[in-house]
Design a protein around this motif. Structure first.
Motif, PDB file in Angstrom:
ATOM      1  N   ARG A 251     -72.548  45.822  20.308  1.00  0.00           N
ATOM      2  CA  ARG A 251     -73.825  46.941  19.875  1.00  0.00           C
ATOM      3  C   ARG A 251     -75.200  47.157  20.883  1.00  0.00           C
ATOM      4  NH1 ARG A 251     -76.037  43.566  14.621  1.00  0.00           N
ATOM      5  NH2 ARG A 251     -73.349  42.989  13.630  1.00  0.00           N
ATOM      6  N   TRP A 252     -74.259  49.079  21.044  1.00  0.00           N
ATOM      7  CA  TRP A 252     -74.953  49.466  22.542  1.00  0.00           C
ATOM      8  C   TRP A 252     -76.347  49.870  22.079  1.00  0.00           C
ATOM      9  CZ3 TRP A 252     -73.355  48.916  27.579  1.00  0.00           C
ATOM     10  CH2 TRP A 252     -72.120  48.333  27.727  1.00  0.00           C
ATOM     11  N   GLN A 253     -77.641  50.195  22.964  1.00  0.00           N
ATOM     12  CA  GLN A 253     -78.412  50.574  22.474  1.00  0.00           C
ATOM     13  C   GLN A 253     -78.059  52.002  23.797  1.00  0.00           C
ATOM     14  OE1 GLN A 253     -81.470  48.337  22.233  1.00  0.00           O
ATOM     15  NE2 GLN A 253     -81.226  47.481  20.108  1.00  0.00           N
ATOM     16  N   LEU A 254     -78.613  53.465  23.658  1.00  0.00           N
ATOM     17  CA  LEU A 254     -78.792  54.425  24.668  1.00  0.00           C
ATOM     18  C   LEU A 254     -79.859  54.330  24.655  1.00  0.00           C
ATOM     19  CD1 LEU A 254     -77.489  56.442  26.710  1.00  0.00           C
ATOM     20  CD2 LEU A 254     -76.832  57.760  24.542  1.00  0.00           C
ATOM     21  N   GLN A 294     -81.124  56.409   6.808  1.00  0.00           N
ATOM     22  CA  GLN A 294     -82.310  57.198   5.939  1.00  0.00           C
ATOM     23  C   GLN A 294     -83.313  56.042   6.326  1.00  0.00           C
ATOM     24  OE1 GLN A 294     -82.100  56.173   1.960  1.00  0.00           O
ATOM     25  NE2 GLN A 294     -79.903  57.435   1.269  1.00  0.00           N
ATOM     26  N   GLU A 295     -83.448  55.186   6.794  1.00  0.00           N
ATOM     27  CA  GLU A 295     -84.664  54.816   7.252  1.00  0.00           C
ATOM     28  C   GLU A 295     -85.439  55.593   7.835  1.00  0.00           C
ATOM     29  OE1 GLU A 295     -87.635  50.683   7.900  1.00  0.00           O
ATOM     30  OE2 GLU A 295     -85.106  50.451   7.610  1.00  0.00           O
ATOM     31  N   ALA A 296     -84.513  55.595   9.539  1.00  0.00           N
ATOM     32  CA  ALA A 296     -84.385  56.366  10.861  1.00  0.00           C
ATOM     33  C   ALA A 296     -84.847  57.754  10.120  1.00  0.00           C
ATOM     34  CB  ALA A 296     -83.233  55.991  11.891  1.00  0.00           C
ATOM     35  N   THR A 319     -72.189  58.066  15.190  1.00  0.00           N
ATOM     36  CA  THR A 319     -73.616  59.302  14.472  1.00  0.00           C
ATOM     37  C   THR A 319     -74.559  58.292  15.814  1.00  0.00           C
ATOM     38  OG1 THR A 319     -73.736  58.992  12.142  1.00  0.00           O
ATOM     39  CG2 THR A 319     -75.932  59.303  13.472  1.00  0.00           C
ATOM     40  N   VAL A 320     -75.335  59.630  16.396  1.00  0.00           N
ATOM     41  CA  VAL A 320     -76.631  59.395  17.337  1.00  0.00           C
ATOM     42  C   VAL A 320     -77.943  59.490  16.859  1.00  0.00           C
ATOM     43  CG1 VAL A 320     -77.941  59.622  19.688  1.00  0.00           C
ATOM     44  CG2 VAL A 320     -74.502  59.817  19.230  1.00  0.00           C
ATOM     45  N   LEU A 321     -78.724  58.640  16.779  1.00  0.00           N
ATOM     46  CA  LEU A 321     -79.786  58.646  16.580  1.00  0.00           C
ATOM     47  C   LEU A 321     -80.668  58.811  17.509  1.00  0.00           C
ATOM     48  CD1 LEU A 321     -79.963  55.522  13.939  1.00  0.00           C
ATOM     49  CD2 LEU A 321     -79.631  57.902  13.546  1.00  0.00           C
ATOM     50  N   CYS A 322     -81.071  60.118  17.618  1.00  0.00           N
ATOM     51  CA  CYS A 322     -81.418  60.193  18.552  1.00  0.00           C
ATOM     52  C   CYS A 322     -83.567  60.474  18.417  1.00  0.00           C
ATOM     53  CB  CYS A 322     -81.672  62.164  19.141  1.00  0.00           C
ATOM     54  SG  CYS A 322     -80.192  62.257  19.350  1.00  0.00           S
ATOM     55  N   GLY A 323     -84.514  59.886  19.337  1.00  0.00           N
ATOM     56  CA  GLY A 323     -86.157  59.836  19.350  1.00  0.00           C
ATOM     57  C   GLY A 323     -86.398  58.812  18.313  1.00  0.00           C
ATOM     58  N   VAL A 324     -85.762  57.496  17.973  1.00  0.00           N
ATOM     59  CA  VAL A 324     -86.232  56.007  17.373  1.00  0.00           C
ATOM     60  C   VAL A 324     -87.191  55.751  18.627  1.00  0.00           C
ATOM     61  CG1 VAL A 324     -83.856  56.212  15.923  1.00  0.00           C
ATOM     62  CG2 VAL A 324     -84.303  55.257  18.327  1.00  0.00           C
ATOM     63  N   ALA A 325     -87.969  54.942  17.720  1.00  0.00           N
ATOM     64  CA  ALA A 325     -89.141  53.953  18.023  1.00  0.00           C
ATOM     65  C   ALA A 325     -87.863  52.572  19.231  1.00  0.00           C
ATOM     66  CB  ALA A 325     -90.202  54.120  17.286  1.00  0.00           C
ATOM     67  N   LEU A 340     -75.649  54.875  17.163  1.00  0.00           N
ATOM     68  CA  LEU A 340     -76.619  54.061  18.546  1.00  0.00           C
ATOM     69  C   LEU A 340     -77.513  54.654  18.999  1.00  0.00           C
ATOM     70  CD1 LEU A 340     -75.368  54.153  21.459  1.00  0.00           C
ATOM     71  CD2 LEU A 340     -74.905  56.741  21.530  1.00  0.00           C
ATOM     72  N   PRO A 341     -78.735  54.638  18.728  1.00  0.00           N
ATOM     73  CA  PRO A 341     -80.115  55.198  18.795  1.00  0.00           C
ATOM     74  C   PRO A 341     -80.398  55.242  20.231  1.00  0.00           C
ATOM     75  CG  PRO A 341     -79.709  52.270  17.832  1.00  0.00           C
ATOM     76  CD  PRO A 341     -78.137  52.758  18.768  1.00  0.00           C
ATOM     77  N   LEU A 342     -80.541  56.519  20.932  1.00  0.00           N
ATOM     78  CA  LEU A 342     -81.007  56.663  21.757  1.00  0.00           C
ATOM     79  C   LEU A 342     -82.497  56.578  21.759  1.00  0.00           C
ATOM     80  CD1 LEU A 342     -79.346  60.119  23.254  1.00  0.00           C
ATOM     81  CD2 LEU A 342     -82.112  59.808  23.406  1.00  0.00           C
ATOM     82  N   MET A 343     -83.239  56.465  23.071  1.00  0.00           N
ATOM     83  CA  MET A 343     -84.439  56.172  23.458  1.00  0.00           C
ATOM     84  C   MET A 343     -84.519  56.784  24.909  1.00  0.00           C
ATOM     85  SD  MET A 343     -85.222  52.428  21.783  1.00  0.00           S
ATOM     86  CE  MET A 343     -83.489  51.870  21.885  1.00  0.00           C
ATOM     87  N   THR A 344     -85.356  56.849  25.262  1.00  0.00           N
ATOM     88  CA  THR A 344     -85.936  58.007  26.427  1.00  0.00           C
ATOM     89  C   THR A 344     -86.714  56.696  27.282  1.00  0.00           C
ATOM     90  OG1 THR A 344     -88.347  59.101  25.617  1.00  0.00           O
ATOM     91  CG2 THR A 344     -85.426  59.882  25.419  1.00  0.00           C
ATOM     92  N   PHE A 345     -86.944  57.407  28.658  1.00  0.00           N
ATOM     93  CA  PHE A 345     -87.228  56.010  29.459  1.00  0.00           C
ATOM     94  C   PHE A 345     -87.967  57.399  30.888  1.00  0.00           C
ATOM     95  CE2 PHE A 345     -83.423  55.505  30.869  1.00  0.00           C
ATOM     96  CZ  PHE A 345     -83.670  55.356  32.570  1.00  0.00           C
ATOM     97  N   ARG A 346     -89.342  57.045  31.050  1.00  0.00           N
ATOM     98  CA  ARG A 346     -89.936  57.131  33.016  1.00  0.00           C
ATOM     99  C   ARG A 346     -89.499  56.727  33.710  1.00  0.00           C
ATOM    100  NH1 ARG A 346     -95.443  57.834  29.535  1.00  0.00           N
ATOM    101  NH2 ARG A 346     -94.344  56.178  28.852  1.00  0.00           N
ATOM    102  N   SER A 347     -89.846  55.233  33.992  1.00  0.00           N
ATOM    103  CA  SER A 347     -89.303  55.075  35.075  1.00  0.00           C
ATOM    104  C   SER A 347     -88.532  54.023  35.352  1.00  0.00           C
ATOM    105  CB  SER A 347     -90.710  54.642  35.814  1.00  0.00           C
ATOM    106  OG  SER A 347     -91.307  53.404  34.777  1.00  0.00           O
TER     107      SER A 347
END
Length: 737
Positions: A251-254, A294-296, A319-325, A340-347
């Protein structure tokens, strides 16, 4: 040959799932057939076994497409070229076994167990090396792989091996594997599948005296990291293929760097519009997916979907879930479906932290055109395989080692072959399944001999008081007066020692092999300066002559020097037959708990300590409860050495209580145990969540200080085996044009 169940029982194969059941009588026939076949198969020359496997590769060339279509219908996809490559690779090792691995002895009968949702390739990566090394195999496939396993067995028997070398038993419960392991004929068990079934297998086989290796290949959470220096179009195409088309086991996480997240999201939306709904396996899976989405959304996530989800049925759009914690349930425990949950990073450091957040450590994919950044990130991620600008690539010549909760064994390459080597040093003990009602179960230590006198342990590089404030008397072999008072440690002492080890181990791991070697050379020099005191402690504690005690100290100094020299022997992988290059890198396990043997108390301790420290691990050691005095004397050497404070921690006391404390500590990565059969059973039953790498040696009560393993030997195979127990492997794939 195919055998119909004696009572005619079977299950209907709906969508090629379901299988016959197996009675005890049929299981007995199968194991006896494997034993007979092993004698014939192992008696063949390496060349003869290699010819059989080469004929098998020819059969797969002819019938591989049929086998792979059957795998697709069974929802256990596998490609024919990968199977052929696998067979050819291990046929080469079958040919070269005696020349490259002298004094090799096969184990005997090997059981390979799979969970219902495992792939056929995961089955073959365990079966073929066992056959190549001269073992016979009993396969207990899962529901998905049962039809393909039966067809493969038919193809294999058609190329001329002795009858009974490969056996397939189908059943409707994962505990069939435990029933097979309880047979006196089974010498080794290897499991591949999901974590839940792995725990069932480990607990069910605790105490049966069979080593069990675990590969958690299903359900692992894997990070897919896109840096701002990546080719975004290629990265988005790859993540769509990985998450929704190719490997359904993981199960991938982006994770996307902030500066390119808008570009990545726009390209994801564009590519999703052309995709159709993906099937899920069961109604329960569909309900989990709906609940997670639904929870996301309630938590503020944005949905990217190829189309609107149908109200019911086993179809769901990618389905891509953008902005999840990172703490969102769909990230921590993702459901089995096309999400596919999508999260961001800075460094880079933040990306590594997010990637290591998962309890699993199977694989990761990194996308960047900066090779230095890619290699730094690959080294920092706690996973077994890192793909750079690629994903889901495999080749049998590179090791795949499960980190954290992704398993306790290494698949692939020459290292996997070591699993099927005869373990003459391992005393399997009685075949009595573990029971919590056993009168000898751990922990059952008492403090009836405790004295209300405060003594000190060693952790953080200095002497520390025992939390209990108690100690026990250390007496000479024949009884009589008290030689010393040994601290009586407990659970709180173990926690303190593990915390100290955890702080210092990352820094020790990053030191160069040369720096670690110099530290061990200095430790050996310090040991030699205290040789007289150590010899006296061994003489008074064990009762051996001063000449024998001095010889043990001399061998201990030599053993530390050997481990210092071994620091430079870093093994790695080479080029692959496809385009690109790859590296296989040994990494330390982390913090190792050691419960040490009675025989040669100083020499045995420094042998296993050298193996752990030379490879970059920290240790929490429990010396022999019967002969702790030499190690208490050795503490003076450690305190004056250059080893970082907290790298080596020593706790004395009741072995059973300290075993329980180490087994239940979540930070301990591995346990090396010399003790009773009940202690071995307890560890096998307990160390399943999280999974720990176990090296268990049953020490008979009648052996005394001079029985059991011969610690005076220093041949390369013995040292290499200890070295392999102290490392886990990481493979890094670097494609080139």
């Amino acid at each position: 040959r195919f055998v119909r169940p004696s009572d005619g029982r079977a299950q209907v194969q709906l969508e090629l799932k379901g299988e016959n059941t197996c009675t005890e009588a049929e299981l007995s026939i199968c194991t006896s057939s494997s034993v007979s076949a092993f004698k014939s198969w192992s008696a063949l020359s390496c060349s003869q076994r290699a010819k059989v496997l080469l004929r098998l590769s020819g059969a797969l060339v002819q019938h591989g497409q049929c086998l792979c279509e059957l795998c697709d219908l069974s929802h256990a996809p596998c490609s024919a070229p990968s199977l052929i490559r696998l067979v050819q690779y291990y046929s080469s090792w079958a040919q070269l076994r005696d020349s490259l691995m002298p004094q090799w002895t096969p184990l005997g009968v090997v059981a390979v167990v799979l969970s219902d949702d495992c792939s056929f390739y995961s089955l073959m990566v365990k079966v073929l090396p066992a056959l190549a090394m001269g073992n016979s195999v009993i396969v207990i496939p899962g529901r998905s792989t049962a039809p393909a396993a039966l067809l493969f067995a038919q193809l294999f028997m058609g190329v001329g091996p002795p009858a009974g070398v490969l056996n397939v038993l189908t059943g409707n419960d994962i505990t069939l594997g435990a029933r097979v392991a309880q047979s006196e004929s089974i010498n080794y068990m290897s499991y591949s599948g999901n974590k839940q079934c792995a725990s069932v297998v480990c607990r069910a086989t605790a105490g049966v005296g069979v080593p069990v290796s675990v590969s958690v290949t299903v359900g692992s959470i894997c990070p897919f990291v896109i840096f701002e220096t990546a080719d975004v179009d290629s990265a988005v195409d790859a993540v769509i293929e990985a998450a929704f088309k190719k490997n359904k086991e993981v199960r991938w996480q982006l994770f996307v760097q902030d500066s390119v997240v808008d570009s990545v999201v726009a390209r994801l939306q564009l590519r999703l519009t052309s995709m159709k709904c993906v099937s899920v396996c069961a109604d329960a899976d569909r309900l989990q997916v709906d609940a997670a989405v639904q929870e996301a959304q309630q938590q503020g996530a944005t949905l990217l979907q190829s189309c609107t989800a149908p109200p019911s049925g086993l179809q769901y759009p990618p389905t891509v879930l953008c902005g999840v914690a990172p703490s969102s349930p769909c990230v921590v425990t993702p459901p089995p479906g096309p999400l596919l949950p999508l999260m961001t990073f800075r460094s880079n450091a933040e990306a590594v932290t997010l990637g290591n957040h998962s309890p699993h450590g199977q694989a990761a994919s990194i996308w960047t055109e900066d090779l230095t950044l890619a290699l730094e990130t690959a080294k920092s991620l706690s996973v077994g395989v890192v793909w750079v600008n690629s994903h889901s690539v495999s080749d049998p010549c590179l090791p795949l080692s499960g980190h954290k909760d992704s398993g306790t064994c290494t698949d692939g390459g020459q290292l996997l072959l070591q699993s099927y080597k005869d373990r003459t040093a391992l005393n399997r003990g009685p075949r009595t399944p573990y029971s919590r009602s056993t009168p000898h179960r751990i922990p059952r230590g008492t403090r009836s001999n405790a004295f209300s006198r405060s003594t000190k342990h060693m952790w953080t590089g200095k002497a520390c008081k025992s939390e209990s404030g108690c100690s026990v008397a250390v007496r000479p072999p024949g009884g009589g007066g008290v030689l010393a008072y040994c601290p009586d440690g407990g659970r709180k002492d173990v926690r303190n020692a593990v915390e100290a080890a955890l702080k210092v181990q990352p820094g020790w791991m990053k030191k160069s092999p040369s720096a670690r070697a110099q530290t061990l050379y200095a430790l050996a020099k310090g040991l030699e300066s205290k040789r007289r005191d150590l010899a006296v402690s061994i003489n008074s504690q064990t009762g051996v002559s001063m000449e024998e005690a001095e010889k043990e100290v001399e061998l201990s100094v030599s053993r530390l020097n050997e481990w210092a020299a071994f620091c430079h022997q870093v093994q790695g992988g080479g080029p692959l037959p496809q385009s690109g290059s790859a590296l296989s890198l040994p990494e330390p396990l982390g913090v190792i708990g050691m419960l040490l043997p009675d025989r040669k108390p100083l020499l045995s301790t420094l042998t296993v300590l050298g193996a752990a420290v030379a490879t970059g691990n920290a240790v929490v050691m429990v010396p022999s409860q019967s002969y702790p005095l030499p190690i208490l004397t050795f503490i003076q050497v450690l305190q004056s050495s250059d080893l970082p404070a907290g790298l080596v921690n020593i706790i004395t006391g009741n072995k059973d209580q300290l075993t329980a404390a180490l087994a239940n500590h979540s930070v301990i990565k591995a346990i090396w145990y010399w003790g009773s059969a009940q202690g071995c059973q307890y560890l096998q039953h307990t160390c399943t969540s999280p999974l720990k790498t176990l090296s268990l040696f049953c020490q008979k009560e009648t052996e005394g200080p001079e029985g059991g393993l011969d610690w005076t030997r220093s041949e390369p195979t013995f040292m290499e085996e200890l070295w392999r127990k102290a490392v886990q492997w990481k493979s890094v794939w670097i494609p080139t044009a």
